[in-house]
Design a protein around this motif. Structure first.
Motif, PDB file in Angstrom:
ATOM      1  N   ILE A   1      35.044  28.415  42.864  1.00  0.00           N
ATOM      2  CA  ILE A   1      35.651  29.492  42.076  1.00  0.00           C
ATOM      3  C   ILE A   1      36.363  28.908  40.858  1.00  0.00           C
ATOM      4  O   ILE A   1      36.189  29.377  39.731  1.00  0.00           O
ATOM      5  N   GLY A   2      37.159  27.865  41.094  1.00  0.00           N
ATOM      6  CA  GLY A   2      37.999  27.348  40.013  1.00  0.00           C
ATOM      7  C   GLY A   2      37.669  25.955  39.522  1.00  0.00           C
ATOM      8  O   GLY A   2      38.079  25.581  38.420  1.00  0.00           O
TER       9      GLY A   2
ATOM     10  N   ARG B   1      35.104  22.727  38.363  1.00  0.00           N
ATOM     11  CA  ARG B   1      33.880  22.556  37.589  1.00  0.00           C
ATOM     12  C   ARG B   1      33.373  21.123  37.700  1.00  0.00           C
ATOM     13  O   ARG B   1      34.135  20.198  37.974  1.00  0.00           O
TER      14      ARG B   1
ATOM     15  N   LYS C   1      29.892  26.470  37.841  1.00  0.00           N
ATOM     16  CA  LYS C   1      29.935  27.447  36.760  1.00  0.00           C
ATOM     17  C   LYS C   1      30.125  26.696  35.435  1.00  0.00           C
ATOM     18  O   LYS C   1      30.574  25.549  35.429  1.00  0.00           O
TER      19      LYS C   1
ATOM     20  N   LYS D   1      33.596  33.159  30.993  1.00  0.00           N
ATOM     21  CA  LYS D   1      33.402  33.904  32.220  1.00  0.00           C
ATOM     22  C   LYS D   1      31.912  34.037  32.534  1.00  0.00           C
ATOM     23  O   LYS D   1      31.064  34.011  31.653  1.00  0.00           O
ATOM     24  N   THR D   2      31.599  34.177  33.812  1.00  0.00           N
ATOM     25  CA  THR D   2      30.220  34.388  34.242  1.00  0.00           C
ATOM     26  C   THR D   2      30.099  35.767  34.878  1.00  0.00           C
ATOM     27  O   THR D   2      31.094  36.483  35.076  1.00  0.00           O
ATOM     28  N   GLU D   3      28.887  36.127  35.270  1.00  0.00           N
ATOM     29  CA  GLU D   3      28.640  37.434  35.867  1.00  0.00           C
ATOM     30  C   GLU D   3      29.454  37.634  37.136  1.00  0.00           C
ATOM     31  O   GLU D   3      29.922  38.750  37.418  1.00  0.00           O
ATOM     32  N   VAL D   4      29.649  36.570  37.915  1.00  0.00           N
ATOM     33  CA  VAL D   4      30.387  36.719  39.177  1.00  0.00           C
ATOM     34  C   VAL D   4      31.885  36.893  38.953  1.00  0.00           C
ATOM     35  O   VAL D   4      32.618  37.248  39.886  1.00  0.00           O
ATOM     36  N   ASP D   5      32.360  36.640  37.736  1.00  0.00           N
ATOM     37  CA  ASP D   5      33.785  36.776  37.447  1.00  0.00           C
ATOM     38  C   ASP D   5      34.183  38.175  36.989  1.00  0.00           C
ATOM     39  O   ASP D   5      35.365  38.517  36.980  1.00  0.00           O
ATOM     40  N   ARG D   6      33.218  38.983  36.572  1.00  0.00           N
ATOM     41  CA  ARG D   6      33.566  40.291  36.021  1.00  0.00           C
ATOM     42  C   ARG D   6      34.060  41.239  37.109  1.00  0.00           C
ATOM     43  O   ARG D   6      33.677  41.117  38.279  1.00  0.00           O
TER      44      ARG D   6
ATOM     45  N   SER E   1      35.669  41.997  48.278  1.00  0.00           N
ATOM     46  CA  SER E   1      35.602  41.016  47.195  1.00  0.00           C
ATOM     47  C   SER E   1      35.810  39.590  47.687  1.00  0.00           C
ATOM     48  O   SER E   1      35.443  38.634  46.991  1.00  0.00           O
ATOM     49  N   ASN E   2      36.420  39.450  48.859  1.00  0.00           N
ATOM     50  CA  ASN E   2      36.658  38.130  49.433  1.00  0.00           C
ATOM     51  C   ASN E   2      35.982  37.962  50.796  1.00  0.00           C
ATOM     52  O   ASN E   2      36.331  37.058  51.559  1.00  0.00           O
TER      53      ASN E   2
END
Length: 218
Positions: free
Chosen positions: A80-81, A83, A91, A96-101, A124-125
């Motif tokens: 998630i956080g 890289r 990511k 931002k990516t699609e999964v972050d919206r 969501s989790n």
């Protein structure tokens, strides 16, 4: 052209089939090994049904399950956080990516998305929660199975069984636990790092073959 059930579910079917075959082989050879250990102690060997309920089988099964679920739980959470430049498993470094919206309700969205509130928060989790619960259950079963197996061998040798608290102070269980955990961390690190430089055409776990080494994400 309508796709067959196998075509639509072939990845799950093949992987689950391999799991069942490997688990059956583990059961069979574990049964043989456990009976050899019991016979050395002068105890009666177990039939297949008794072995399926034994600490030896329970420990051997959940020793592997718990490390796999820990791997997936940490992988989902850490990606998630965190890289890794160039990795197909990361990511992008910025943006931002699609999964972050934020999730948007629509006619084909899962029910919790359209209902909102606590249902949406939980959903969501839900992947992280599921892997965490699977890990905790599997770890507990590994502990139980290892404890029972040690006590079965102690009884066969004419010794008194150990309490759970005493067993937790012994190194055997923790040796089993950490030898599995370290291998899972190594396998995750391998796919994160190797996908920087190596490719597999057609695999969603790889970047495109012509992608730059330093392209991050797929």
């Amino acid at each position: 052209m309508k796709q067959t059930f196998y075509k639509r579910n072939s990845l799950s079917i093949v992987i689950i089939s391999l799991f069942v075959l490997a688990w059956a082989a583990q059961f069979y050879f574990g049964w043989l090994v456990n009976n050899e250990e019991l016979e050395k102690e002068g105890a009666k060997s177990l039939n297949a049904w008794s072995y399926a309920r034994s600490g030896h089988f329970i420990a051997a099964t959940f020793e592997n399950f718990q490390s796999e679920f820990l791997q997936m739980f940490l992988y989902v959470v850490l990606t998630i956080g965190l890289r890794q430049i160039g990795s197909a498993e990361s990511k992008p470094l910025a943006g931002k990516t699609e999964v972050d919206r934020p999730p948007r309700p629509h006619v084909h969205a899962p029910m919790p998305v359209n209902r909102g509130g606590w249902r949406l928060l939980l959903y969501s989790n839900s992947l992280t929660i599921a892997f965490l619960l699977l890990f905790l259950v599997s770890w507990s079963m590994h502990l139980y199975g290892s404890w029972q197996n040690v006590n079965d061998l102690r009884r066969a040798a004419g010794e008194n069984p150990a309490s759970l608290g005493h067993f937790l102070l012994e190194p055997d269980f923790w040796f089993e636990t950490f030898q599995n955990w370290q291998s899972e961390f190594l396998s995750v690190a391998s796919i994160v790092i190797l996908t920087i430089f190596l490719r597999q055409k057609g695999s969603p776990e790889s970047k495109p073959v012509d992608a730059s080494h330093w392209q991050t994400g797929k």
